[in-house]
Motif scaffolding. Structure first.
Motif, PDB file in Angstrom:
ATOM      1  N   LEU A 247      10.759  -9.500 -12.031  1.00  0.00           N
ATOM      2  CA  LEU A 247      11.394  -9.039 -13.265  1.00  0.00           C
ATOM      3  C   LEU A 247      10.848  -7.675 -13.677  1.00  0.00           C
ATOM      4  CD1 LEU A 247      13.260  -9.492 -15.705  1.00  0.00           C
ATOM      5  CD2 LEU A 247      11.339 -10.666 -16.809  1.00  0.00           C
ATOM      6  N   PHE A 248       9.528  -7.481 -13.598  1.00  0.00           N
ATOM      7  CA  PHE A 248       8.930  -6.185 -13.929  1.00  0.00           C
ATOM      8  C   PHE A 248       9.489  -5.082 -13.031  1.00  0.00           C
ATOM      9  CE2 PHE A 248       4.679  -8.149 -15.552  1.00  0.00           C
ATOM     10  CZ  PHE A 248       5.352  -8.671 -16.649  1.00  0.00           C
ATOM     11  N   PHE A 249       9.610  -5.381 -11.736  1.00  0.00           N
ATOM     12  CA  PHE A 249      10.167  -4.395 -10.807  1.00  0.00           C
ATOM     13  C   PHE A 249      11.617  -4.072 -11.153  1.00  0.00           C
ATOM     14  CE2 PHE A 249      12.884  -4.099  -6.968  1.00  0.00           C
ATOM     15  CZ  PHE A 249      12.627  -2.773  -6.669  1.00  0.00           C
ATOM     16  N   THR A 250      12.415  -5.087 -11.434  1.00  0.00           N
ATOM     17  CA  THR A 250      13.822  -4.879 -11.756  1.00  0.00           C
ATOM     18  C   THR A 250      13.976  -4.022 -13.006  1.00  0.00           C
ATOM     19  OG1 THR A 250      14.326  -7.026 -10.785  1.00  0.00           O
ATOM     20  CG2 THR A 250      16.010  -6.051 -12.187  1.00  0.00           C
ATOM     21  N   LEU A 251      13.183  -4.311 -14.024  1.00  0.00           N
ATOM     22  CA  LEU A 251      13.256  -3.513 -15.248  1.00  0.00           C
ATOM     23  C   LEU A 251      12.828  -2.069 -15.002  1.00  0.00           C
ATOM     24  CD1 LEU A 251      11.900  -6.080 -17.864  1.00  0.00           C
ATOM     25  CD2 LEU A 251      14.255  -5.282 -17.596  1.00  0.00           C
TER      26      LEU A 251
ATOM     27  N   GLY B 259       9.686   1.989 -10.835  1.00  0.00           N
ATOM     28  CA  GLY B 259       9.419   0.621 -10.422  1.00  0.00           C
ATOM     29  C   GLY B 259       8.501   0.497  -9.225  1.00  0.00           C
ATOM     30  N   ALA B 260       7.941   1.602  -8.737  1.00  0.00           N
ATOM     31  CA  ALA B 260       7.116   1.554  -7.523  1.00  0.00           C
ATOM     32  C   ALA B 260       5.843   0.738  -7.720  1.00  0.00           C
ATOM     33  CB  ALA B 260       6.778   2.965  -7.051  1.00  0.00           C
ATOM     34  N   SER B 261       5.194   0.889  -8.855  1.00  0.00           N
ATOM     35  CA  SER B 261       3.949   0.141  -9.068  1.00  0.00           C
ATOM     36  C   SER B 261       4.232  -1.362  -9.198  1.00  0.00           C
ATOM     37  CB  SER B 261       3.199   0.654 -10.292  1.00  0.00           C
ATOM     38  OG  SER B 261       4.006   0.561 -11.442  1.00  0.00           O
TER      39      SER B 261
ATOM     40  N   TRP C 277      11.638  -2.218 -22.234  1.00  0.00           N
ATOM     41  CA  TRP C 277      11.425  -3.656 -22.398  1.00  0.00           C
ATOM     42  C   TRP C 277       9.986  -4.061 -22.061  1.00  0.00           C
ATOM     43  CZ3 TRP C 277      15.179  -7.777 -22.972  1.00  0.00           C
ATOM     44  CH2 TRP C 277      16.436  -7.311 -23.326  1.00  0.00           C
ATOM     45  N   LEU C 278       9.301  -3.205 -21.343  1.00  0.00           N
ATOM     46  CA  LEU C 278       7.946  -3.533 -20.900  1.00  0.00           C
ATOM     47  C   LEU C 278       6.895  -3.056 -21.904  1.00  0.00           C
ATOM     48  CD1 LEU C 278       8.285  -2.754 -17.102  1.00  0.00           C
ATOM     49  CD2 LEU C 278       8.367  -4.962 -18.237  1.00  0.00           C
ATOM     50  N   THR C 279       7.022  -3.520 -23.123  1.00  0.00           N
ATOM     51  CA  THR C 279       6.028  -3.217 -24.144  1.00  0.00           C
ATOM     52  C   THR C 279       4.817  -4.133 -23.935  1.00  0.00           C
ATOM     53  OG1 THR C 279       6.930  -4.838 -25.690  1.00  0.00           O
ATOM     54  CG2 THR C 279       7.853  -2.599 -25.791  1.00  0.00           C
TER      55      THR C 279
ATOM     56  N   ILE D 241       0.834  -1.206   0.000  1.00  0.00           N
ATOM     57  CA  ILE D 241       0.000   0.000   0.000  1.00  0.00           C
ATOM     58  C   ILE D 241       0.867   1.253   0.000  1.00  0.00           C
ATOM     59  CG2 ILE D 241      -1.640   1.337   1.397  1.00  0.00           C
ATOM     60  CD1 ILE D 241      -2.831  -1.359   2.284  1.00  0.00           C
ATOM     61  N   MET D 242       1.931   1.232   0.797  1.00  0.00           N
ATOM     62  CA  MET D 242       2.810   2.401   0.881  1.00  0.00           C
ATOM     63  C   MET D 242       3.533   2.659  -0.435  1.00  0.00           C
ATOM     64  SD  MET D 242       4.246   1.792   4.745  1.00  0.00           S
ATOM     65  CE  MET D 242       5.519   3.007   4.602  1.00  0.00           C
ATOM     66  N   THR D 243       3.994   1.608  -1.109  1.00  0.00           N
ATOM     67  CA  THR D 243       4.722   1.813  -2.365  1.00  0.00           C
ATOM     68  C   THR D 243       3.797   2.163  -3.521  1.00  0.00           C
ATOM     69  OG1 THR D 243       4.726  -0.577  -2.704  1.00  0.00           O
ATOM     70  CG2 THR D 243       6.742   0.403  -1.844  1.00  0.00           C
ATOM     71  N   TRP D 244       2.522   1.772  -3.437  1.00  0.00           N
ATOM     72  CA  TRP D 244       1.585   2.108  -4.516  1.00  0.00           C
ATOM     73  C   TRP D 244       1.427   3.621  -4.635  1.00  0.00           C
ATOM     74  CZ3 TRP D 244      -0.140  -0.532  -8.446  1.00  0.00           C
ATOM     75  CH2 TRP D 244      -1.196  -0.027  -9.188  1.00  0.00           C
ATOM     76  N   ARG D 245       1.561   4.325  -3.524  1.00  0.00           N
ATOM     77  CA  ARG D 245       1.381   5.776  -3.497  1.00  0.00           C
ATOM     78  C   ARG D 245       2.616   6.540  -3.960  1.00  0.00           C
ATOM     79  NH1 ARG D 245      -1.379   5.799   2.458  1.00  0.00           N
ATOM     80  NH2 ARG D 245      -3.284   4.732   1.848  1.00  0.00           N
ATOM     81  N   ARG D 246       3.710   5.880  -4.179  1.00  0.00           N
ATOM     82  CA  ARG D 246       4.960   6.555  -4.555  1.00  0.00           C
ATOM     83  C   ARG D 246       5.068   6.670  -6.061  1.00  0.00           C
ATOM     84  NH1 ARG D 246       7.972   7.385   0.009  1.00  0.00           N
ATOM     85  NH2 ARG D 246       9.881   7.634  -1.155  1.00  0.00           N
ATOM     86  N   SER D 247       5.896   7.603  -6.488  1.00  0.00           N
ATOM     87  CA  SER D 247       6.088   7.806  -7.922  1.00  0.00           C
ATOM     88  C   SER D 247       7.509   7.472  -8.355  1.00  0.00           C
ATOM     89  CB  SER D 247       5.748   9.253  -8.289  1.00  0.00           C
ATOM     90  OG  SER D 247       6.626  10.135  -7.602  1.00  0.00           O
ATOM     91  N   ALA D 248       8.226   6.710  -7.564  1.00  0.00           N
ATOM     92  CA  ALA D 248       9.601   6.323  -7.892  1.00  0.00           C
ATOM     93  C   ALA D 248       9.590   5.288  -9.006  1.00  0.00           C
ATOM     94  CB  ALA D 248      10.284   5.767  -6.647  1.00  0.00           C
TER      95      ALA D 248
END
Length: 160
Positions: free
Chosen positions: A99-103, A50-52, A111-113, A41-48
């Motif tokens: 993998l999605f987070f790392t990218l 790979g946060a989502s 790469w995330l097309t 929940i805390m990371t969903w609110r961030r805009s860094a």
């Protein structure tokens, strides 16, 4: 009319009937699930970067840990099977979401097309479908055996 002592005994008996025995491993898994869910929940609110993806990864880990905790609880066999299937949602998607987070974190979002996202989602979706339909083909596990332990029913899994 009930006295306060009789009412307390009735409440205690009702509480004992609906209580779930909690093994120390279940407690640790539930704690892990709660921490992962809170962090999601805390990371969903961030805009860094790979946060989502990190938020989805943490949610997947919370589902995994929460579902695993039920293996150590004194609940019915049907409930254990249900939560085993729910647990597998987290288990199947965790590597792909990592993998999605790392990218995303390394600024390689190119790469995330949509095409790559679909291709990378084939494996976890296929694994999940195979696990949910296992009673028809036994590819994931041959059998689930339930053994009565000291204070709960334990699940033994024979891989397929």
């Amino acid at each position: 009319m009930l006295t306060s002592v009789q009412a307390a005994k009735i409440r205690q008996k009702a509480w004992q009937e609906m209580s779930i025995e909690l093994h120390s491993y279940a407690f640790i898994s539930i704690l892990s699930a709660l921490i992962s869910f809170t962090a999601a929940i805390m990371t969903w609110r961030r805009s860094a970067p790979g946060a989502s993806a990190l938020s989805l990864l943490l949610l997947s880990m919370a589902i995994w840990a929460g579902g695993y905790a039920t293996r150590w609880m004194g609940i019915s066999v049907e409930a254990k099977i249900f939560w085993f299937r729910v647990m597998y949602v987290g288990t199947a998607f965790t590597p792909t979401l990592f993998l999605f987070f790392t990218l995303g974190f390394t600024h390689n979002q190119s790469w995330l097309t949509p095409r790559h996202l679909i291709l990378l989602s084939i494996q976890p979706v296929t694994s999940l479908l195979l696990q949910w339909t296992n009673q028809y083909h036994h590819f994931v596990y041959e059998s689930l055996t339930f053994m009565q332990g000291v204070d709960s029913v334990m699940v033994e899994l024979t891989r397929g």
